[in-house]
Design a protein around this motif. Structure first.
Motif, PDB file in Angstrom:
ATOM      1  N   GLU A  36       0.833  -1.207   0.000  1.00  0.00           N
ATOM      2  CA  GLU A  36       0.000   0.000   0.000  1.00  0.00           C
ATOM      3  C   GLU A  36       0.865   1.253   0.000  1.00  0.00           C
ATOM      4  O   GLU A  36       0.606   2.196  -0.746  1.00  0.00           O
ATOM      5  N   ILE A  37       1.891   1.281   0.828  1.00  0.00           N
ATOM      6  CA  ILE A  37       2.747   2.454   0.965  1.00  0.00           C
ATOM      7  C   ILE A  37       3.517   2.748  -0.320  1.00  0.00           C
ATOM      8  O   ILE A  37       3.613   3.891  -0.752  1.00  0.00           O
ATOM      9  N   PHE A  38       4.045   1.699  -0.950  1.00  0.00           N
ATOM     10  CA  PHE A  38       4.884   1.892  -2.123  1.00  0.00           C
ATOM     11  C   PHE A  38       4.115   1.808  -3.444  1.00  0.00           C
ATOM     12  O   PHE A  38       4.703   1.984  -4.509  1.00  0.00           O
ATOM     13  N   GLY A  39       2.822   1.538  -3.389  1.00  0.00           N
ATOM     14  CA  GLY A  39       2.003   1.547  -4.596  1.00  0.00           C
ATOM     15  C   GLY A  39       2.287   0.419  -5.565  1.00  0.00           C
ATOM     16  O   GLY A  39       2.201   0.603  -6.780  1.00  0.00           O
ATOM     17  N   VAL A  40       2.641  -0.740  -5.028  1.00  0.00           N
ATOM     18  CA  VAL A  40       2.866  -1.926  -5.863  1.00  0.00           C
ATOM     19  C   VAL A  40       2.051  -3.077  -5.284  1.00  0.00           C
ATOM     20  O   VAL A  40       1.477  -2.957  -4.206  1.00  0.00           O
ATOM     21  N   SER A  41       2.027  -4.196  -5.983  1.00  0.00           N
ATOM     22  CA  SER A  41       1.251  -5.333  -5.501  1.00  0.00           C
ATOM     23  C   SER A  41       1.994  -6.080  -4.396  1.00  0.00           C
ATOM     24  O   SER A  41       3.215  -5.950  -4.234  1.00  0.00           O
ATOM     25  N   LYS A  42       1.230  -6.882  -3.640  1.00  0.00           N
ATOM     26  CA  LYS A  42       1.841  -7.712  -2.592  1.00  0.00           C
ATOM     27  C   LYS A  42       2.836  -8.684  -3.210  1.00  0.00           C
ATOM     28  O   LYS A  42       3.890  -8.945  -2.631  1.00  0.00           O
ATOM     29  N   SER A  43       2.507  -9.210  -4.368  1.00  0.00           N
ATOM     30  CA  SER A  43       3.403 -10.150  -5.052  1.00  0.00           C
ATOM     31  C   SER A  43       4.723  -9.481  -5.407  1.00  0.00           C
ATOM     32  O   SER A  43       5.794 -10.090  -5.271  1.00  0.00           O
ATOM     33  N   THR A  44       4.660  -8.241  -5.856  1.00  0.00           N
ATOM     34  CA  THR A  44       5.869  -7.498  -6.205  1.00  0.00           C
ATOM     35  C   THR A  44       6.732  -7.272  -4.974  1.00  0.00           C
ATOM     36  O   THR A  44       7.944  -7.472  -5.004  1.00  0.00           O
ATOM     37  N   VAL A  45       6.114  -6.867  -3.866  1.00  0.00           N
ATOM     38  CA  VAL A  45       6.865  -6.650  -2.622  1.00  0.00           C
ATOM     39  C   VAL A  45       7.534  -7.944  -2.198  1.00  0.00           C
ATOM     40  O   VAL A  45       8.738  -7.974  -1.917  1.00  0.00           O
ATOM     41  N   TYR A  46       6.771  -9.025  -2.153  1.00  0.00           N
ATOM     42  CA  TYR A  46       7.309 -10.309  -1.714  1.00  0.00           C
ATOM     43  C   TYR A  46       8.455 -10.765  -2.622  1.00  0.00           C
ATOM     44  O   TYR A  46       9.509 -11.194  -2.146  1.00  0.00           O
ATOM     45  N   ASP A  47       8.264 -10.657  -3.921  1.00  0.00           N
ATOM     46  CA  ASP A  47       9.292 -11.050  -4.883  1.00  0.00           C
ATOM     47  C   ASP A  47      10.544 -10.191  -4.706  1.00  0.00           C
ATOM     48  O   ASP A  47      11.662 -10.708  -4.690  1.00  0.00           O
ATOM     49  N   ASP A  48      10.359  -8.890  -4.555  1.00  0.00           N
ATOM     50  CA  ASP A  48      11.502  -7.989  -4.384  1.00  0.00           C
ATOM     51  C   ASP A  48      12.316  -8.323  -3.142  1.00  0.00           C
ATOM     52  O   ASP A  48      13.536  -8.380  -3.194  1.00  0.00           O
ATOM     53  N   VAL A  49      11.638  -8.518  -2.019  1.00  0.00           N
ATOM     54  CA  VAL A  49      12.375  -8.701  -0.766  1.00  0.00           C
ATOM     55  C   VAL A  49      12.892 -10.126  -0.553  1.00  0.00           C
ATOM     56  O   VAL A  49      13.785 -10.338   0.248  1.00  0.00           O
ATOM     57  N   THR A  50      12.347 -11.098  -1.271  1.00  0.00           N
ATOM     58  CA  THR A  50      12.826 -12.472  -1.098  1.00  0.00           C
ATOM     59  C   THR A  50      13.751 -12.938  -2.217  1.00  0.00           C
ATOM     60  O   THR A  50      14.554 -13.851  -2.003  1.00  0.00           O
ATOM     61  N   ARG A  51      13.661 -12.325  -3.395  1.00  0.00           N
ATOM     62  CA  ARG A  51      14.491 -12.782  -4.512  1.00  0.00           C
ATOM     63  C   ARG A  51      15.547 -11.768  -4.926  1.00  0.00           C
ATOM     64  O   ARG A  51      16.682 -12.131  -5.180  1.00  0.00           O
ATOM     65  N   VAL A  52      15.168 -10.507  -5.016  1.00  0.00           N
ATOM     66  CA  VAL A  52      16.098  -9.486  -5.506  1.00  0.00           C
ATOM     67  C   VAL A  52      16.958  -8.926  -4.373  1.00  0.00           C
ATOM     68  O   VAL A  52      18.176  -8.791  -4.513  1.00  0.00           O
ATOM     69  N   LEU A  53      16.343  -8.600  -3.249  1.00  0.00           N
ATOM     70  CA  LEU A  53      17.054  -7.967  -2.147  1.00  0.00           C
ATOM     71  C   LEU A  53      18.249  -8.778  -1.632  1.00  0.00           C
ATOM     72  O   LEU A  53      19.313  -8.198  -1.385  1.00  0.00           O
ATOM     73  N   PRO A  54      18.143 -10.105  -1.478  1.00  0.00           N
ATOM     74  CA  PRO A  54      19.312 -10.860  -1.006  1.00  0.00           C
ATOM     75  C   PRO A  54      20.541 -10.713  -1.913  1.00  0.00           C
ATOM     76  O   PRO A  54      21.675 -10.791  -1.444  1.00  0.00           O
ATOM     77  N   MET A  55      20.329 -10.487  -3.195  1.00  0.00           N
ATOM     78  CA  MET A  55      21.455 -10.292  -4.117  1.00  0.00           C
ATOM     79  C   MET A  55      22.023  -8.877  -4.011  1.00  0.00           C
ATOM     80  O   MET A  55      23.177  -8.645  -4.349  1.00  0.00           O
ATOM     81  N   GLU A  56      21.196  -7.938  -3.545  1.00  0.00           N
ATOM     82  CA  GLU A  56      21.614  -6.534  -3.475  1.00  0.00           C
ATOM     83  C   GLU A  56      22.179  -6.148  -2.111  1.00  0.00           C
ATOM     84  O   GLU A  56      23.134  -5.408  -2.027  1.00  0.00           O
ATOM     85  N   ASP A  57      21.535  -6.594  -1.043  1.00  0.00           N
ATOM     86  CA  ASP A  57      21.975  -6.225   0.303  1.00  0.00           C
ATOM     87  C   ASP A  57      21.597  -7.343   1.278  1.00  0.00           C
ATOM     88  O   ASP A  57      20.450  -7.422   1.725  1.00  0.00           O
ATOM     89  N   GLU A  58      22.551  -8.177   1.595  1.00  0.00           N
ATOM     90  CA  GLU A  58      22.294  -9.344   2.449  1.00  0.00           C
ATOM     91  C   GLU A  58      21.862  -8.963   3.861  1.00  0.00           C
ATOM     92  O   GLU A  58      21.063  -9.660   4.469  1.00  0.00           O
TER      93      GLU A  58
END
Length: 94
Positions: A36-58
């Motif tokens: 809600e805060i970032f204006g994206v879907s729940k799926s996008t948030v979950y995908d970003d923080v579980t798949r992309v974020l670990p590669m960017e900032d452990e």
């Protein structure tokens, strides 16, 4: 056409996932609330923080993982409380 190139889109996604991850780690908010805060879907948030974020900032990813587990454990409790409130409201309206 005004669209982002693939490199710009990936950079934008990396920036977004770091912002979302940092917010979740700092506030312990739910995926739903972050969406809600970032204006994206729940799926996008979950995908970003579980798949992309670990590669960017452990470090941020590890903190987010702790929050996600805590929220998952509390989910059934929150659901039960919502159901209880729903039926209490229905009973009060009779």
């Amino acid at each position: 056409m005004g669209g982002l190139t693939m490199n710009e889109e990936m950079k934008d996604r990396k920036v977004r996932c770091k912002k979302i991850g940092k917010h979740i780690a700092e506030t312990s908010c739910t995926v739903r609330r972050a969406a809600e805060i970032f204006g994206v879907s729940k799926s996008t948030v979950y995908d970003d923080v579980t798949r992309v974020l670990p590669m960017e900032d452990e470090n941020i990813a590890a903190n987010v993982a702790v929050v996600l587990m805590k929220n998952k454990k509390e989910r059934c409790i929150r659901g039960g409380m919502a159901t209880k409130a729903k039926y209490a409201k229905m009973k009060a309206n009779k």
